[in-house]
Design a protein around this motif. Structure first.
Motif, PDB file in Angstrom:
ATOM      1  N   ASN A   1       0.830  -1.207   0.000  1.00 17.14           N
ATOM      2  CA  ASN A   1       0.000   0.000   0.000  1.00 17.14           C
ATOM      3  C   ASN A   1       0.861   1.252   0.000  1.00 17.14           C
ATOM      4  O   ASN A   1       0.592   2.210  -0.727  1.00 17.14           O
ATOM      5  CB  ASN A   1      -0.947   0.020   1.197  1.00 17.14           C
ATOM      6  N   LEU A   2       1.897   1.263   0.838  1.00 15.40           N
ATOM      7  CA  LEU A   2       2.789   2.420   0.921  1.00 15.40           C
ATOM      8  C   LEU A   2       3.495   2.647  -0.415  1.00 15.40           C
ATOM      9  O   LEU A   2       3.573   3.782  -0.899  1.00 15.40           O
ATOM     10  CB  LEU A   2       3.813   2.210   2.039  1.00 15.40           C
ATOM     11  N   ASN A   3       4.010   1.594  -1.017  1.00 17.88           N
ATOM     12  CA  ASN A   3       4.687   1.735  -2.308  1.00 17.88           C
ATOM     13  C   ASN A   3       3.736   2.234  -3.389  1.00 17.88           C
ATOM     14  O   ASN A   3       4.111   3.047  -4.240  1.00 17.88           O
ATOM     15  CB  ASN A   3       5.323   0.412  -2.734  1.00 17.88           C
ATOM     16  N   LYS A   4       2.511   1.767  -3.338  1.00 18.00           N
ATOM     17  CA  LYS A   4       1.526   2.216  -4.324  1.00 18.00           C
ATOM     18  C   LYS A   4       1.202   3.699  -4.119  1.00 18.00           C
ATOM     19  O   LYS A   4       1.114   4.462  -5.080  1.00 18.00           O
ATOM     20  CB  LYS A   4       0.261   1.367  -4.206  1.00 18.00           C
ATOM     21  N   LEU A   5       1.059   4.110  -2.857  1.00 20.35           N
ATOM     22  CA  LEU A   5       0.825   5.527  -2.571  1.00 20.35           C
ATOM     23  C   LEU A   5       2.000   6.380  -3.014  1.00 20.35           C
ATOM     24  O   LEU A   5       1.824   7.467  -3.581  1.00 20.35           O
ATOM     25  CB  LEU A   5       0.567   5.727  -1.071  1.00 20.35           C
ATOM     26  N   LEU A   6       3.215   5.915  -2.743  1.00 24.23           N
ATOM     27  CA  LEU A   6       4.398   6.661  -3.168  1.00 24.23           C
ATOM     28  C   LEU A   6       4.462   6.762  -4.687  1.00 24.23           C
ATOM     29  O   LEU A   6       4.828   7.808  -5.229  1.00 24.23           O
ATOM     30  CB  LEU A   6       5.667   5.991  -2.639  1.00 24.23           C
ATOM     31  N   LEU A   7       4.107   5.711  -5.351  1.00 19.32           N
ATOM     32  CA  LEU A   7       4.110   5.696  -6.808  1.00 19.32           C
ATOM     33  C   LEU A   7       3.148   6.737  -7.359  1.00 19.32           C
ATOM     34  O   LEU A   7       3.508   7.531  -8.227  1.00 19.32           O
ATOM     35  CB  LEU A   7       3.722   4.299  -7.295  1.00 19.32           C
ATOM     36  N   HIS A   8       1.943   6.786  -6.811  1.00 15.68           N
ATOM     37  CA  HIS A   8       0.936   7.735  -7.294  1.00 15.68           C
ATOM     38  C   HIS A   8       1.240   9.156  -6.849  1.00 15.68           C
ATOM     39  O   HIS A   8       1.040  10.095  -7.607  1.00 15.68           O
ATOM     40  CB  HIS A   8      -0.468   7.325  -6.833  1.00 15.68           C
ATOM     41  N   SER A   9       1.733   9.346  -5.631  1.00 15.69           N
ATOM     42  CA  SER A   9       2.021  10.707  -5.163  1.00 15.69           C
ATOM     43  C   SER A   9       3.207  11.295  -5.909  1.00 15.69           C
ATOM     44  O   SER A   9       3.230  12.491  -6.183  1.00 15.69           O
ATOM     45  CB  SER A   9       2.277  10.722  -3.654  1.00 15.69           C
ATOM     46  N   ASN A  10       4.181  10.498  -6.271  1.00 18.61           N
ATOM     47  CA  ASN A  10       5.326  10.989  -7.026  1.00 18.61           C
ATOM     48  C   ASN A  10       4.877  11.466  -8.407  1.00 18.61           C
ATOM     49  O   ASN A  10       5.306  12.513  -8.883  1.00 18.61           O
ATOM     50  CB  ASN A  10       6.389   9.894  -7.176  1.00 18.61           C
TER      51      ASN A  10
END
Length: 166
Positions: free
Chosen positions: A146-155
């Motif tokens: 979940n964190l990696n997915k959020l980082l991917l989208h926020s970046n």
């Protein structure tokens, strides 16, 4: 000649004593081994155990085995794995091995393509949270995905930079 006969006889007696000692050591080891096997085995012909307790414990082992295998297979079906499912086994009262735990190794490499990475992270999250009862490791993998997915989208949203420049 008497000296040679005495030395030869003495040497023969030494060798005999040495062989007797070796045989005694082997006999002692064999006796210990058979004693261990006799004490370690379960004799189901003797009714020195409570049949209900035996069945209850055996039932628990069988249920845990089924639950463990179902749990790990649910993980493995959800995402790409790098190794086969690994189970921890325990010997049951009937002398059979029962799965009491296990783990699945997921392929956690992140593809270069942002869309593929997002899909893969979603699959990892779903696979790690597939069973009803999550272990601490299951929950950690879900949180990390979940964190990696959020980082991917926020970046992508905040910086406007392409994913390939990470």
């Amino acid at each position: 000649m008497e000296i040679n006969n005495y030395q030869s006889t003495s040497l023969i007696h030494q060798q005999i004593a040495l062989k007797k000692s070796e045989l005694a050591s082997i006999d002692k080891k064999e006796e210990q081994k058979s004693l261990f096997e006799r004490n370690d085995s379960v004799n189901l012909n003797e009714k020195s155990y409570d049949e209900k307790d035996y069945e209850r414990v055996l039932s628990k082992f069988k249920n845990l085995d089924a639950q463990t295998k179902t749990h790990e297979q649910a993980h493995a079906q959800g995402a790409v794995t790098t190794t086969p499912i690994s189970y921890n086994y325990q010997l049951g009262p009937d002398g059979k091995l029962y799965a009491t735990g296990g783990h699945v190794r997921f392929d956690t490499s992140i593809p270069k393509d942002e869309q593929s990475a997002s899909v893969k992270l979603e699959k990892l999250k779903d696979a790690s949270s597939a069973p009803n009862e999550l272990s601490a490791a299951d929950a950690q993998i879900t949180r990390t995905a979940n964190l990696n997915k959020l980082l991917l989208h926020s970046n992508d949203e905040n910086q406007g930079a392409s994913y390939e420049n990470w």
